[in-house]
Design an enzyme around this catalytic site. Structure first.
Site, PDB file in Angstrom:
ATOM      1  N   SER A   1       1.199  -9.756  -0.261  1.00  0.00           N
ATOM      2  CA  SER A   1       0.807  -8.341  -0.203  1.00  0.00           C
ATOM      3  C   SER A   1       1.269  -7.613   1.049  1.00  0.00           C
ATOM      4  O   SER A   1       1.466  -6.396   1.007  1.00  0.00           O
ATOM      5  CB  SER A   1      -0.710  -8.231  -0.355  1.00  0.00           C
ATOM      6  OG  SER A   1      -1.355  -9.041   0.604  1.00  0.00           O
TER       7      SER A   1
ATOM      8  N   SER B   1      -8.694   1.069   8.617  1.00  0.00           N
ATOM      9  CA  SER B   1      -8.365   0.430   9.887  1.00  0.00           C
ATOM     10  C   SER B   1      -7.075  -0.345   9.706  1.00  0.00           C
ATOM     11  O   SER B   1      -6.611  -1.015  10.604  1.00  0.00           O
ATOM     12  CB  SER B   1      -9.495  -0.499  10.322  1.00  0.00           C
ATOM     13  OG  SER B   1      -9.770  -1.417   9.288  1.00  0.00           O
TER      14      SER B   1
ATOM     15  N   GLY C   1     -16.005 -14.029   1.326  1.00  0.00           N
ATOM     16  CA  GLY C   1     -16.204 -12.672   0.798  1.00  0.00           C
ATOM     17  C   GLY C   1     -15.877 -12.599  -0.675  1.00  0.00           C
ATOM     18  O   GLY C   1     -15.022 -11.832  -1.098  1.00  0.00           O
TER      19      GLY C   1
ATOM     20  N   LYS D   1       0.810  -1.223   0.000  1.00  0.00           N
ATOM     21  CA  LYS D   1       0.000   0.000   0.000  1.00  0.00           C
ATOM     22  C   LYS D   1       0.843   1.273   0.000  1.00  0.00           C
ATOM     23  O   LYS D   1       0.361   2.331  -0.387  1.00  0.00           O
ATOM     24  CB  LYS D   1      -0.965   0.006   1.185  1.00  0.00           C
ATOM     25  CG  LYS D   1      -2.095  -1.005   1.033  1.00  0.00           C
ATOM     26  CD  LYS D   1      -3.427  -0.336   1.095  1.00  0.00           C
ATOM     27  CE  LYS D   1      -4.602  -1.246   0.848  1.00  0.00           C
ATOM     28  NZ  LYS D   1      -4.507  -2.610   1.363  1.00  0.00           N
TER      29      LYS D   1
HETATM   30  C1  LIG Z   1      -5.189  -3.673   1.099  1.00  0.00           C
HETATM   31  C2  LIG Z   1      -4.609  -5.012   1.148  1.00  0.00           C
HETATM   32  C3  LIG Z   1      -5.024  -6.029   0.268  1.00  0.00           C
HETATM   33  C4  LIG Z   1      -6.128  -5.827  -0.737  1.00  0.00           C
HETATM   34  O1  LIG Z   1      -5.748  -4.875  -1.701  1.00  0.00           O
HETATM   35  P1  LIG Z   1      -6.829  -4.187  -2.659  1.00  0.00           P
HETATM   36  O2  LIG Z   1      -6.037  -3.215  -3.459  1.00  0.00           O
HETATM   37  O3  LIG Z   1      -7.840  -3.521  -1.773  1.00  0.00           O
HETATM   38  O4  LIG Z   1      -7.446  -5.267  -3.470  1.00  0.00           O
HETATM   39  C5  LIG Z   1      -4.391  -7.250   0.336  1.00  0.00           C
HETATM   40  N1  LIG Z   1      -3.403  -7.489   1.226  1.00  0.00           N
HETATM   41  C6  LIG Z   1      -2.981  -6.547   2.089  1.00  0.00           C
HETATM   42  C7  LIG Z   1      -1.889  -6.881   3.031  1.00  0.00           C
HETATM   43  C8  LIG Z   1      -3.556  -5.270   2.072  1.00  0.00           C
HETATM   44  O5  LIG Z   1      -3.126  -4.338   2.931  1.00  0.00           O
END
Ligand SMILES: *Cc1c(COP(=O)(O)O)cnc(C)c1O
Length: 328
Positions: A306, A80, A210, A55
């Site tokens: 991610s 959050s 989900g 992010k």
């Molecule tokens: C936000 C997030 C996601 C999902 O990403 P999107 O862009 O909302 O699809 C997946 N993994 C982590 C660790 C995140 O912070």
């Protein structure tokens, strides 16, 4: 209503803005996993990104695009989770005042981390108040720019730089698996894959509880679901973004879904075999690869991890005492 979709040039521009600010995260492999699954898995480790998740890429890119007047007036965001820290850290680096709307009961670690980046925190009650409305109200009142967590061209183009780096490092892949909440990471990855590896199949992975994007693709329009019960808290979005959905519906190969039990299995694998802490949402992509491995024998497969932000007590609880208390 027509919307202009961002393209790969916008991802390249984001990559340039991020240079010297975002980490070029490592690509790792596990020989034992490759042997067990019968494929070659290349992990793009965004759990090692600044503030612990991809992010940062989207948040920083969005703020780096601000005009001088926007920079002076500041940014407001709600989250959050990881988007809060991404905006707070990016704003600190760029010298932009940041206000983050966060639930009063957000984890103390997250509140502290966001505050430590110098952001001003506005609390709200997640059961009775609407965070997005509060953030947009503050934006209108104080002239600040509102940056949403996924449904924004500069945000999703920033997220697409992770897949871009992966393709540039390892070349074309047969398939790529991407964790999916509101679709920022997946839509950005699709733009990069289209340009760098047009034959690569790209899959989004949602929690089974989900699967709103899977339902939305079947219906041909965005479906809103109740906030899903899953340990993948970064994918508890009730509805995919408008912009992200347009890109996903055009280019995605398919959506896979996995259960919380599969996420815990992947989390355990990362900890035990690769010595990495990966948050539950970050485990979506690998869990789907393990599930689909019999149909992908011999392939080169990319997996975007991610993020790695999980409270250590929660992490230990999930690994040691898997399901009954997991949804708490
Ligand atoms: C936000 C997030 C996601 C999902 O990403 P999107 O862009 O909302 O699809 C997946 N993994 C982590 C660790 C995140 O912070």
């Amino acid at each position: 209503m027509s919307i202009t979709l961002p393209n790969f040039d916008n991802v390249l521009a984001a990559a340039k803005r991020l240079q010297g600010h975002a980490h070029r995260t490592p690509v790792l492999q596990s020989r034992s996993l490759n042997e067990r699954l019968g494929l070659q898995v290349l992990f793009k480790c965004e759990n090692f990104q600044r503030m612990g998740a991809f992010k940062f890429r989207g948040g920083f890119n969005a703020l780096a695009c601000f005009t001088p007047a926007q920079r002076q007036a500041g940014v407001v965001a709600y989250s959050s989770g990881n988007h809060a820290q991404a905006i707070a850290l990016s704003a600190q680096i760029l010298g932009i005042p940041a206000t983050i709307v966060m639930p009063h009961d957000a984890s103390p670690a997250k509140l502290a981390a966001t505050r430590a980046y110098g952001a001003h925190i506005v609390g709200y009650d997640r059961y009775s108040e609407d965070a997005m409305a509060i953030a947009q109200g503050l934006a209108a009142e104080c002239g600040m720019t509102f940056i949403p967590p996924f449904d924004h061209a500069d945000v999703l183009c920033g997220q697409g730089t992770a897949a871009l780096e992966l393709f540039d490092e390892v070349g074309a892949l047969d398939s790529l698996f991407v964790c999916l909440g509101g679709g920022g990471l997946l839509s950005g990855s699709l733009l990069s894959a289209q340009a760098r590896a047009p034959h690569c199949q790209v899959f989004g992975v949602e929690p089974q509880a989900g699967n709103d994007v899977q339902q939305s693709l079947r219906r041909g329009e965005r479906v809103r679901i109740a906030t899903p019960q899953t340990i993948a808290d970064g994918a508890q979005t009730p509805m995919v973004g408008a912009l992200t959905f347009e890109i996903i519906r055009r280019h995605v190969s398919d959506i896979h879904t996995v259960t919380d039990a599969q996420l815990i299995e992947a989390m355990r694998f990362y900890a035990e075999r690769m010595k990495m802490v990966v948050e539950p949402t970050g485990c979506l992509s690998l869990a789907a690869v393990v599930q689909a491995a019999p149909q992908m024998q011999g392939q080169r497969v990319g997996v975007i991890i991610s993020g790695g932000n999980v409270d250590l007590a929660r992490f230990a609880q999930l690994l040691c005492d898997p399901l009954p208390s997991a949804a708490a």
